[in-house]
Design a protein around this motif. Structure first.
Motif, short mmCIF file in Angstrom:
data_model
loop_
_atom_site.label_atom_id
_atom_site.label_comp_id
_atom_site.label_asym_id
_atom_site.label_seq_id
_atom_site.Cartn_x
_atom_site.Cartn_y
_atom_site.Cartn_z
N ALA A 1 0.95 -1.15 0.04
CA ALA A 1 -0.08 0.05 -0.20
C ALA A 1 0.84 1.32 0.12
O ALA A 1 2.17 1.12 0.51
CB ALA A 1 -0.75 0.04 1.18
N THR B 1 2.94 4.50 0.88
CA THR B 1 3.28 5.31 2.09
C THR B 1 3.43 6.83 1.93
O THR B 1 3.45 7.26 0.85
CB THR B 1 4.55 4.66 2.61
N GLN C 1 4.86 3.12 9.89
CA GLN C 1 4.32 3.30 8.76
C GLN C 1 3.45 4.45 8.75
O GLN C 1 2.78 4.79 9.73
CB GLN C 1 3.59 2.16 8.47
N THR D 1 0.27 5.84 6.75
CA THR D 1 -0.49 5.02 5.49
C THR D 1 -1.98 5.80 5.63
O THR D 1 -2.14 6.23 6.61
CB THR D 1 -0.57 3.62 5.80
N ARG D 2 -2.67 5.34 4.64
CA ARG D 2 -4.14 6.06 4.51
C ARG D 2 -4.83 4.74 5.18
O ARG D 2 -4.68 3.66 4.71
CB ARG D 2 -4.28 6.37 3.23
N HIS D 3 -5.62 5.50 6.36
CA HIS D 3 -6.81 4.60 6.51
C HIS D 3 -7.96 4.91 6.07
O HIS D 3 -8.41 6.24 5.80
CB HIS D 3 -6.84 4.98 8.19
N ILE E 1 -4.57 10.01 6.61
CA ILE E 1 -3.34 9.51 6.63
C ILE E 1 -2.76 9.63 8.17
O ILE E 1 -2.84 10.43 8.96
CB ILE E 1 -2.33 10.30 5.75
N GLN F 1 3.12 -5.15 5.58
CA GLN F 1 2.46 -3.74 6.39
C GLN F 1 1.44 -4.04 7.20
O GLN F 1 0.87 -3.13 8.01
CB GLN F 1 2.07 -2.96 5.19
N PRO G 1 -2.90 -1.13 6.28
CA PRO G 1 -3.31 -0.12 5.02
C PRO G 1 -3.98 -1.40 4.05
O PRO G 1 -4.61 -0.51 3.09
CB PRO G 1 -1.99 0.39 4.79
N THR G 2 -3.92 -2.37 4.01
CA THR G 2 -4.54 -3.04 2.96
C THR G 2 -5.81 -3.44 3.16
O THR G 2 -6.62 -4.12 2.35
CB THR G 2 -3.65 -4.34 2.66
#
Ligand code: MTE
Ligand code: MO
Length: 252
Positions: A75, A77, A133, A135-137, A146, A191, A216-217
């Motif tokens: 995903a 970053t 990490q 990452t986007r939620h 993010i 991740q 993040p997946t």
């Protein structure tokens, strides 16, 4: 339009609409009603049968998502400047009802197909390798943000406790009575981390102290906060929202 500035409706407000949209999308875009009824063997003239057809489609969707999922695919970053401030709180209740535990006496309980089921303290988890990490939620309610989480790669932990990595599911029980479950491939994704920190500090109560699983997946609903227990099993443990009709795989 800035998606982060929206006033967020509650699940109760949004859910009936989501169900309607899902129905319209599934029934219109993919298949004609006739084809759907042939595929699912359901008579689509009554509501219960439509529900049944949608459940079959959702399970089919799980299989397609699982087949497309790859541990090599990472995903996105982001740089520190992209972090959403403040990062939103969300749960199936309001902020006034956030549950807390004493961090020193908290233990992570283990059950199911695991060689060493001894419970873990926070101090023990902090001795394992940590990974950060940004990452986007993505939340199914229609917002995303993010965030900046750090913690133990879940694959490291699963190997350490001797989890049966051929088992199909990992289930999570939370002390706010939430629960969810994920497929083993996602559990082992590089991740997927057991988040102990947010930014440079221990995870605060709003974000799931003392432990949340960050992936993040998967959509927000599959990222359990306030974790109390983990189980490894071949029987799908379901989930709080999943059991109310949200898609079980819920990849993002
Ligand atoms: N224990 C617990 N975990 C949970 C929830 C919850 O209500 N309880 N809500 C889920 C949903 S729908 C979202 S969007 C995220 C919100 O996480 P945040 O408060 O860190 O933004 O937590 C997920 N995990
Ligand atoms: Mo969510």
């Amino acid at each position: 339009m800035n998606p982060f500035r929206r006033v967020r409706p509650t699940y109760d407000e949004v859910r009936p609409d989501l169900v309607k949209i899902e129905r319209r999308l599934m029934l219109r875009s993919a298949l004609s009603l006739g084809a759907l009824s042939m595929l699912t063997g359901c008579n689509l003239e009554d509501g219960d049968s439509v529900d049944e057809a949608l459940k079959i489609m959702s399970r089919f969707n799980d299989k397609v998502q699982a087949a497309l999922f790859s541990n090599d695919h990472l995903a996105a970053t982001f740089p520190p400047g992209a972090i959403t401030k403040p990062f939103p709180f969300n749960a199936y209740y309001g902020m006034a009802d956030i549950r807390t535990v004493d961090a020193a006496s908290w233990r992570l309980e283990l059950s199911g197909q695991i060689a060493d089921r001894r419970p873990w303290s926070l101090a023990q988890l902090r001795e394992l390798p940590q990974q950060r990490q940004i990452t986007r939620h993505i939340c199914i309610e229609g917002w995303s943000a993010i965030g900046d989480w750090s913690g133990v790669p879940f694959s490291v932990f699963l190997k350490r406790i001797g989890a049966d990595l051929r088992a199909r599911y990992v289930g999570f029980k939370c002390f706010d009575d939430y629960f969810t479950s994920i497929d083993m491939a996602t559990a082992l994704h590089p991740q997927t981390i057991m988040a102990l920190d947010y930014g440079d500090s221990p995870l605060p109560p709003a974000y799931g102290a003392p432990l949340k699983l960050r992936m993040p997946t998967k959509l927000g609903i599959k990222n359990p906060k306030y974790i109390a227990a983990i189980t490894i099993t071949n029987h799908n443990p379901g989930g709080y929202w999943e059991n109310q009709g949200y898609n079980w795989f819920s990849g993002s």
